[in-house]
Design a protein around this motif. Structure first.
Motif, mmCIF file in Angstrom:
data_model
loop_
_atom_site.group_PDB
_atom_site.id
_atom_site.type_symbol
_atom_site.label_atom_id
_atom_site.label_comp_id
_atom_site.label_asym_id
_atom_site.label_seq_id
_atom_site.Cartn_x
_atom_site.Cartn_y
_atom_site.Cartn_z
ATOM 1 N N LYS A 610 0.931 -1.193 0.121
ATOM 2 C CA LYS A 610 -0.069 -0.107 0.038
ATOM 3 C C LYS A 610 0.682 1.303 0.015
ATOM 4 O O LYS A 610 0.221 2.377 0.360
ATOM 5 C CB LYS A 610 -0.861 0.006 1.047
ATOM 6 N N ASN A 611 2.009 1.209 -0.582
ATOM 7 C CA ASN A 611 2.849 2.283 -0.824
ATOM 8 C C ASN A 611 2.639 2.818 -2.037
ATOM 9 O O ASN A 611 2.359 2.290 -3.015
ATOM 10 C CB ASN A 611 4.312 1.985 -0.474
ATOM 11 N N ALA A 612 2.717 4.462 -2.087
ATOM 12 C CA ALA A 612 2.715 5.215 -3.444
ATOM 13 C C ALA A 612 3.861 5.929 -3.309
ATOM 14 O O ALA A 612 4.042 6.943 -2.792
ATOM 15 C CB ALA A 612 1.580 5.931 -3.388
ATOM 16 N N ASN A 613 5.113 5.500 -4.196
ATOM 17 C CA ASN A 613 6.274 6.280 -4.172
ATOM 18 C C ASN A 613 6.285 7.136 -5.224
ATOM 19 O O ASN A 613 6.289 6.725 -6.350
ATOM 20 C CB ASN A 613 7.554 5.256 -3.914
ATOM 21 N N GLU A 631 -0.754 15.152 -5.078
ATOM 22 C CA GLU A 631 -2.308 14.608 -4.925
ATOM 23 C C GLU A 631 -2.970 14.041 -6.270
ATOM 24 O O GLU A 631 -3.478 13.106 -6.165
ATOM 25 C CB GLU A 631 -3.186 15.434 -4.058
ATOM 26 N N SER A 632 -3.236 15.068 -7.072
ATOM 27 C CA SER A 632 -3.944 14.640 -8.190
ATOM 28 C C SER A 632 -3.225 13.765 -9.019
ATOM 29 O O SER A 632 -3.793 12.828 -9.614
ATOM 30 C CB SER A 632 -3.996 16.192 -9.102
ATOM 31 N N PHE A 633 -1.619 13.655 -9.302
ATOM 32 C CA PHE A 633 -0.965 12.727 -10.008
ATOM 33 C C PHE A 633 -1.261 11.452 -9.211
ATOM 34 O O PHE A 633 -1.715 10.361 -9.901
ATOM 35 C CB PHE A 633 0.328 13.115 -9.905
ATOM 36 N N GLU A 634 -1.253 11.248 -8.033
ATOM 37 C CA GLU A 634 -1.495 9.989 -7.243
ATOM 38 C C GLU A 634 -2.844 9.502 -7.446
ATOM 39 O O GLU A 634 -2.989 8.163 -7.586
ATOM 40 C CB GLU A 634 -1.143 10.053 -5.696
ATOM 41 N N LYS A 635 -3.799 10.478 -7.433
ATOM 42 C CA LYS A 635 -5.214 10.039 -7.575
ATOM 43 C C LYS A 635 -5.359 9.236 -9.017
ATOM 44 O O LYS A 635 -5.982 8.345 -9.158
ATOM 45 C CB LYS A 635 -6.246 11.260 -7.241
ATOM 46 N N LYS A 636 -4.922 9.860 -9.935
ATOM 47 C CA LYS A 636 -5.180 9.464 -11.167
ATOM 48 C C LYS A 636 -4.418 7.941 -11.375
ATOM 49 O O LYS A 636 -5.084 7.280 -12.067
ATOM 50 C CB LYS A 636 -4.517 10.522 -12.440
ATOM 51 N N SER A 637 -3.266 7.970 -10.969
ATOM 52 C CA SER A 637 -2.361 6.881 -11.097
ATOM 53 C C SER A 637 -3.237 5.516 -10.286
ATOM 54 O O SER A 637 -3.439 4.318 -10.961
ATOM 55 C CB SER A 637 -1.211 6.922 -10.176
ATOM 56 N N ILE A 638 -3.537 5.822 -8.949
ATOM 57 C CA ILE A 638 -4.402 4.670 -8.452
ATOM 58 C C ILE A 638 -5.642 4.349 -8.977
ATOM 59 O O ILE A 638 -6.113 3.242 -9.136
ATOM 60 C CB ILE A 638 -4.677 5.173 -6.856
#
Length: 658
Positions: A610-613, A631-638
């Motif tokens: 559950k890591n997001a590096n 935040e927006s980059f991580e949200k789209k990736s997930i």
């Protein structure tokens, strides 16, 4: 020491010591092998070898249990009896043979993948014919087996001369000391089963140090237990509705029409035709080239002139300069290309259950009246390819050895006959032979007036790198450069012969690699080692062009459909590269555990803890530098990875039946 290893446990102590010594030698060998890549800072090396030692102890504890059970319960009055000697000599010999065999296998696996055993090794157990034949053709197997047997016999001789067998047989150790001596090993096994996971060896940002810290045998059984990784259980998530909303917003443009914005689905209508541009339906031959990294081509800086045909085609095609494979294996490339989907964690969908009647690119061709064919030079039983393609509407053309398709699959299967084969190795017939079969089947389709889409999977650019002699100026079996040059030569011969056919003018050729020649690197995901070439040749009314937009393997066929001006129903994640705006450019890369989303020289890597590096990627030296998360980059990736896994597991990739 007598309590840990009483006299009856003398041979057991020798076995433990032999394993630990050999494992240390293997670890040192890999350290020297990749010396330039390993982090050599003193504390990191201590941690690398320290963790490695602990994993070795855990590994040998599992091996110890059967022998411990024998030592514990074999009656004292029979110590040294003929039965005791037969069982002991035989068991010890088999145990030593297993150790040497596993370490021998580790060297061959490291040579190919620069990793300890993983799920690929587990898969290889299923396909022993291809794997054993490949090893036999790639290595001097009689010499290696002889050397391994000599090492086993030498080990037995040394242990015998040191008196370990004699002490074991002449022992008078009673049950209680044996129980006390066995207890620590039982505890280690229990702790290992309940609390130790292979991913705990991933302590460093340097992948090589992590691999050195692992034990190959332990990694093998860890992969055997964990080749399915449901995204929602292991990876960072966001609310499902939000994930679908994000993905659909990314796919939404003037050409897409979603039927219902509130449904957790990406099924939609793609509109590419207007009053001026009319759709066209040429035949399509897709050549999926085994292990062709972008840097084998002159276009991407190679100076060895090993791809003159592909270089020439690149200058006369739509060439995608900045395109990335989604994974590191053929089945992962097939998944990305046919389903147009980001990689899902665990094994490829091609190899999973419930992978039939899916919405693939073949369904789009079916909508346009095409016959769909899958060509493979080996037996498509390998890696479940025939079941996957056959179960999704493709006819099968392969070098079958008698393995049957799933009884529920109704499709045509055509064999590549002996008189059609000029050269064959462990993986199948040479590329020129498979291309000749494609030409023959295309001639038949032309006579009957059928449109055809052919998915052709090549094999020649694969170890042992053997191919027909006399075709190129590099001898067969001498290495990757020769295999690449023969692969290139065969494509040239194929195109040359196709140009003489009446169907050539109405046929588009798509050429792309399944994955790179190597995915190994020091980083979590080695971005450069996902860069592959892709081109579309002989496309009507299209001038040659080099496109530098960042794109993914999943985008190539949506781009072709757009170039053909097709309107179609779609369940695909891919976009038309040609009409991409800068904000749309991105690529998906991954392996069976790590999932990466690449954009603007930044990459977010998700893992099963559950890591997001988040990293900045430097293309000039291929390095990753940790940066604060966006935040927006991580949200789209997930969102993309969560949605793709959800659609597979909840049958959202299935065909929409009327």
């Amino acid at each position: 020491m007598s309590k840990i290893f009483p006299m009856r446990f003398t041979l057991f102590k020798a076995y433990i010591g032999l394993f630990l010594i050999l494992s240390f030698i293997v670890r040192c060998s890999f350290f020297i092998w990749n010396f330039s890549e390993v982090d050599k800072e003193a504390f990191t090396l201590i941690e690398t070898f320290g963790i490695g030692f602990l994993f070795d102890i855990a590994t040998i504890s599992f091996f110890a249990i059967p022998y411990l059970a024998y030592l514990l319960f074999f009656p004292k009055r029979f110590y040294g009896s003929i039965v005791d000697k037969i069982i002991t000599y035989f068991g010890f010999s088999i145990g030593v043979l297993i150790i040497f065999f596993s370490f021998f296998g580790e060297f061959t696996f490291w040579d190919e993948f620069q990793r300890r055993y993983n799920f690929i090794a587990v898969d290889y157990l299923i396909y022993t014919y291809e794997v054993v034949k490949n090893i036999n053709e790639s290595y001097p197997l009689p010499i290696l087996i002889s050397a391994m047997l000599i090492l086993v016999l030498t080990s037995l001789f040394i242990v015998y001369k040191l008196g370990y067998f004699n002490k074991t047989f002449k022992s008078d150790t009673t049950f209680k000391p044996k129980l006390i001596a066995s207890f620590p090993w039982i505890v280690i096994v229990v702790i290992s089963l309940m609390f130790i996971t292979n991913k705990q060896a991933d302590f460093s940002e340097n992948r090589y140090n992590n691999e050195l810290a692992k034990s190959g045998i332990y990694s093998f059984f860890a992969a055997f237990r964990n080749n399915e990784l449901p995204y929602n259980e292991f990876y960072k998530t966001i609310p499902k509705e939000e994930a679908f909303k994000t993905v659909k917003a990314s796919l939404l443009n003037s050409k897409n029409a979603f039927g219902n914005a509130n449904i957790n689905s990406i099924y939609r209508t793609i509109l590419n035709t207007d009053s001026i541009q009319k759709s066209i339906t040429p035949n399509v031959i897709f050549i999926c080239i085994e292990s062709l990294s972008a840097d084998f081509l002159s276009e991407f800086g190679n100076k060895n002139n090993i791809s003159p045909i592909l270089d020439s085609l690149a200058n006369n095609s739509l060439l995608f300069l900045n395109l990335y494979a989604t994974g590191t294996r053929t089945v992962r490339g097939m998944e990305a290309i046919t389903l147009s989907i980001p990689p899902t964690p665990g094994r490829s969908i091609v190899k999973r259950k419930n992978n039939q009647d899916l919405f693939t690119i073949g369904e789009v061709f079916k909508q346009k009246g095409y016959e769909r064919n899958f060509f493979y030079g080996g037996d498509g039983y390998f890696d479940n390819m025939n079941t996957y393609f056959g179960g999704n509407g493709f006819n099968i053309v392969d070098r079958g050895r008698g393995f049957l398709l799933d009884k529920n699959i109704t499709t045509t299967r055509t064999n590549i006959e002996d008189d059609e084969v000029t050269f064959e190795n462990a993986w199948g017939v040479c590329d020129m032979d498979i291309y000749n079969k494609v030409l023959k089947e295309a001639d038949k389709a032309y006579v009957t007036g059928k449109l055809f889409f052919d998915f052709v999977m090549t094999t020649s650019n694969h170890k042992p790198y053997t191919y027909p002699e006399g075709k190129i100026d590099i001898p067969s079996g001498t290495g990757r450069n020769g295999a690449v040059k023969y692969t290139d030569y065969a494509i040239g011969q194929f195109i040359k012969k196709a140009q003489q056919k009446p169907w050539f003018k109405n046929t588009v050729f798509v050429i792309m690699s399944d994955h790179c020649a190597s995915s190994a690197g020091r980083w979590e995901l080695d971005v450069k080692n996902y860069h592959i070439p892709a081109l579309i040749f002989n496309l009507p009314n299209q001038q040659p062009e080099k496109i530098n937009k960042l794109a993914s393997q999943i985008d190539v066929f949506p781009t072709l459909f757009s170039a053909l001006h097709w309107n179609y129903k779609s369940n695909l994640f891919g976009n038309d590269i040609m009409s991409m705006q800068p904000q749309d450019e991105r690529a998906f890369i991954g392996n069976y555990r790590k999932l990466g989303y690449l954009k603007d020289n930044k990459i977010l890597i998700l893992d099963e803890q559950k890591n997001a590096n988040f990293y900045s990627w430097n293309p000039s030296d291929n390095s990753l530098t940790t940066i604060p998360s966006e935040e927006s980059f991580e949200k789209k990736s997930i969102s993309f990875y969560e949605v793709s896994d959800d659609l597979y597991r909840n049958e959202g990739l299935k065909l929409k039946r009327k």
